[in-house]
Design an enzyme around this catalytic site. Structure first.
Site, PDB file in Angstrom:
ATOM      1  N   TRP A  91       0.796  -1.224   0.000  1.00 23.54           N
ATOM      2  CA  TRP A  91       0.000   0.000   0.000  1.00 23.54           C
ATOM      3  C   TRP A  91       0.833   1.281   0.000  1.00 23.54           C
ATOM      4  O   TRP A  91       0.313   2.355  -0.274  1.00 23.54           O
ATOM      5  CB  TRP A  91      -0.906   0.020   1.248  1.00 23.54           C
ATOM      6  CG  TRP A  91      -0.151  -0.268   2.520  1.00 23.54           C
ATOM      7  CD1 TRP A  91      -0.060  -1.467   3.158  1.00 23.54           C
ATOM      8  CD2 TRP A  91       0.644   0.644   3.282  1.00 23.54           C
ATOM      9  NE1 TRP A  91       0.745  -1.360   4.268  1.00 23.54           N
ATOM     10  CE2 TRP A  91       1.191  -0.071   4.372  1.00 23.54           C
ATOM     11  CE3 TRP A  91       0.955   2.000   3.165  1.00 23.54           C
ATOM     12  CZ2 TRP A  91       2.025   0.517   5.328  1.00 23.54           C
ATOM     13  CZ3 TRP A  91       1.796   2.590   4.104  1.00 23.54           C
ATOM     14  CH2 TRP A  91       2.313   1.858   5.169  1.00 23.54           C
ATOM     15  N   ALA A 137      -2.806  -4.563  -2.029  1.00 24.15           N
ATOM     16  CA  ALA A 137      -3.097  -4.492  -0.596  1.00 24.15           C
ATOM     17  C   ALA A 137      -4.563  -4.128  -0.385  1.00 24.15           C
ATOM     18  O   ALA A 137      -5.124  -3.292  -1.107  1.00 24.15           O
ATOM     19  CB  ALA A 137      -2.190  -3.463   0.071  1.00 24.15           C
ATOM     20  N   GLU A 193      10.784  -8.357  -2.826  1.00 25.55           N
ATOM     21  CA  GLU A 193      11.314  -7.059  -2.401  1.00 25.55           C
ATOM     22  C   GLU A 193      10.666  -6.777  -1.059  1.00 25.55           C
ATOM     23  O   GLU A 193       9.491  -6.427  -0.977  1.00 25.55           O
ATOM     24  CB  GLU A 193      10.972  -5.989  -3.444  1.00 25.55           C
ATOM     25  CG  GLU A 193      11.819  -4.731  -3.320  1.00 25.55           C
ATOM     26  CD  GLU A 193      11.292  -3.759  -2.290  1.00 25.55           C
ATOM     27  OE1 GLU A 193      11.841  -3.764  -1.152  1.00 25.55           O
ATOM     28  OE2 GLU A 193      10.361  -3.008  -2.589  1.00 25.55           O
ATOM     29  N   CYS A 245      10.298   1.260   2.213  1.00 21.88           N
ATOM     30  CA  CYS A 245      11.298   0.233   2.510  1.00 21.88           C
ATOM     31  C   CYS A 245      12.708   0.779   2.347  1.00 21.88           C
ATOM     32  O   CYS A 245      13.635   0.335   3.028  1.00 21.88           O
ATOM     33  CB  CYS A 245      11.093  -0.986   1.609  1.00 21.88           C
ATOM     34  SG  CYS A 245      11.151  -0.602  -0.154  1.00 21.88           S
TER      35      CYS A 245
END
Length: 452
Positions: free
Chosen positions: A129, A155, A227, A261
């Site tokens: 998301w 998501a 990932e 991330c």
């Protein structure tokens, strides 16, 4: 039923009824049928469709950005930039896929021998998301350009974005079955992956989700790309340009309200400039404007869900009990988390050891280059590291000693369509983007013609 909820207002945007088994089977049939045709399209033909969707994105940037902001709280200016980046990845692969996938002639004792790159079939994408458009496009565009068809499980909290993305592919004129959205919960991912028509999977998400999908893919002998999370270090050496470095580090940590991330999450600063750097850093973080994500000048919005904010709060509180010192922020109101700075963070603190997915920065001092290398590599993640120094020879000497999938010098870690993107250790495996990304879901086929 799947619900999309505005994290800023708490209001339900829309409810989505999940696809039934019958609907899912129809989508699989369409994807398989179209694959047999799509794979025969020339790369120039596929490129026309990809260029067309890039244009659709540009023409509807405001519409798509508004949905991103409503569903996950991204500040609107950053949401627009995300959509524009998706158009860029379309341009890149439309222009460069043919060269990346051209037959590679290899001299042997044959009359002719070569490697050609053929598609695999239906590829399942499982996407998160936090960048609801970009994550999808950086997976789907090279996958489609390679001749595969795509099924996308997004998501659950950004199903409105998922719906708009499918509409964009349709508006661009992609043949029916090339790209389809699956309205399902995470629990149904394995049943899709188990279907013989699905040939591979790409997942961007958490370690638990990655472990579950990778385990099933391995059991089925199907390729996968993961990932996953990251805890990127920003390493500030004593000879860095502090003014520029502070600006970059603030951006690296706090863009997208820290929900990335590849955000810089562990700030390592050499002792000789530690106090000066911290003072400058705090000054700039204080200036970040928090507010309604719909406002153009808002930089810090809200976190996507309250449970995520609660988890970040626990990580912070635990780290403070281990000796870290809070010098800015630290308060939470529902989904809003203040921009927070914590100094003297020990390597055993949770905000050092774990991924922090929100606007909290932990700062740790170091003395020597070797200590910096050790602190960077101590992480269980290996997505990327940024180092800041004016000595490029020093930087060159350090790069090979980091375990991460990317090293950026005097810049924050970022994805670029022209460069491979991916990590090591618990950050996953495989690569997206660049020529490496488009070859993840192809059959590198050896072709050999015997001499008569």
């Amino acid at each position: 039923m799947i619900k999309s909820i505005n994290p800023y207002t708490g209001e339900t945007i829309k409810k989505y009824r999940q696809d039934t088994k019958s609907i899912l089977n129809k989508k699989l049939k369409r994807a398989e049928k179209q694959y047999k045709v799509w794979r025969t399209h020339s790369l120039s033909s596929r490129a026309k469709f990809v260029r067309a969707i890039g244009q659709v994105l540009r023409e509807n940037t405001d519409k798509y950005a508004a949905m991103i902001t409503q569903e996950m709280g991204k500040p609107i200016s950053q949401a627009k930039a995300e959509v524009e980046k998706c158009a860029w990845v379309c341009d890149y692969y439309a222009d460069n896929a043919a060269e990346a996938l051209q037959n590679e002639v290899i001299e042997t004792d044959a009359y002719k021998s070569l490697v050609r790159y053929d598609p695999l079939g239906i590829i399942l994408g499982v996407m998160p998301w936090n960048y609801p458009f970009w994550q999808v496009f950086r997976f789907a565009i090279p996958t489609l350009m390679a001749g595969n068809t795509v099924l996308l499980k997004h998501a659950s909290n950004v199903m409105g974005c998922a719906e708009l993305i499918e509409e964009a592919f349709n508006e661009a004129g992609f043949p029916e079955g090339c790209y389809q959205n699956l309205v399902i919960s995470s629990k149904k991912v394995n049943s899709i992956l188990k279907d013989d028509r699905v040939k591979a999977v790409s997942l961007t998400g958490s370690k638990p989700a990655g472990s579950a999908v990778a385990s099933k893919a391995s059991e089925l002998i199907k390729p996968s790309v993961l990932e996953l999370g990251g805890s990127n270090a920003l390493v500030v050496f004593e000879d860095a340009n502090l003014e520029e470095t502070v600006k970059t580090c603030v951006q690296a940590r706090f863009q997208n309200t820290g929900q990335s991330c590849i955000a810089g999450k562990r700030l390592l600063v050499q002792e000789s400039v530690y106090l000066e750097f911290v003072e400058k850093f705090i000054t700039q973080v204080r200036e970040l404007k928090s507010g309604n994500p719909q406002d153009e000048d808002t930089f810090i919005g809200v976190m996507a869900r309250e449970d995520l904010a609660e988890e970040l709060e626990k990580q912070l509180e635990d780290s403070l009990t281990k000796g870290a010192r809070l010098i800015l922020g630290g308060k939470r109101r529902k989904t809003y988390f203040e921009p927070t700075v914590v100094i003297d963070v020990h390597k055993k603190a949770r905000i050092f050891e774990e991924e922090t997915f929100g606007p909290v920065m932990g700062i740790t001092p170091f003395k020597t280059d070797l200590e910096a290398i050790d602190l960077v590599n101590r992480s269980k993640f290996g997505l990327g590291v940024s180092i800041f120094t004016e000595d490029y020879e020093r930087a060159e000497a350090l790069i090979g000693q980091f375990d991460d999938g990317a090293v950026f010098v005097n810049e924050l870690v970022k994805s670029d369509p022209r460069l491979p993107f991916g990590g090591t250790k618990e950050s996953g495996y495989g690569r997206e983007l660049g020529t490496f990304g488009i070859k993840e879901f192809v059959n590198a086929k050896t072709v050999y013609f015997k001499k008569n």
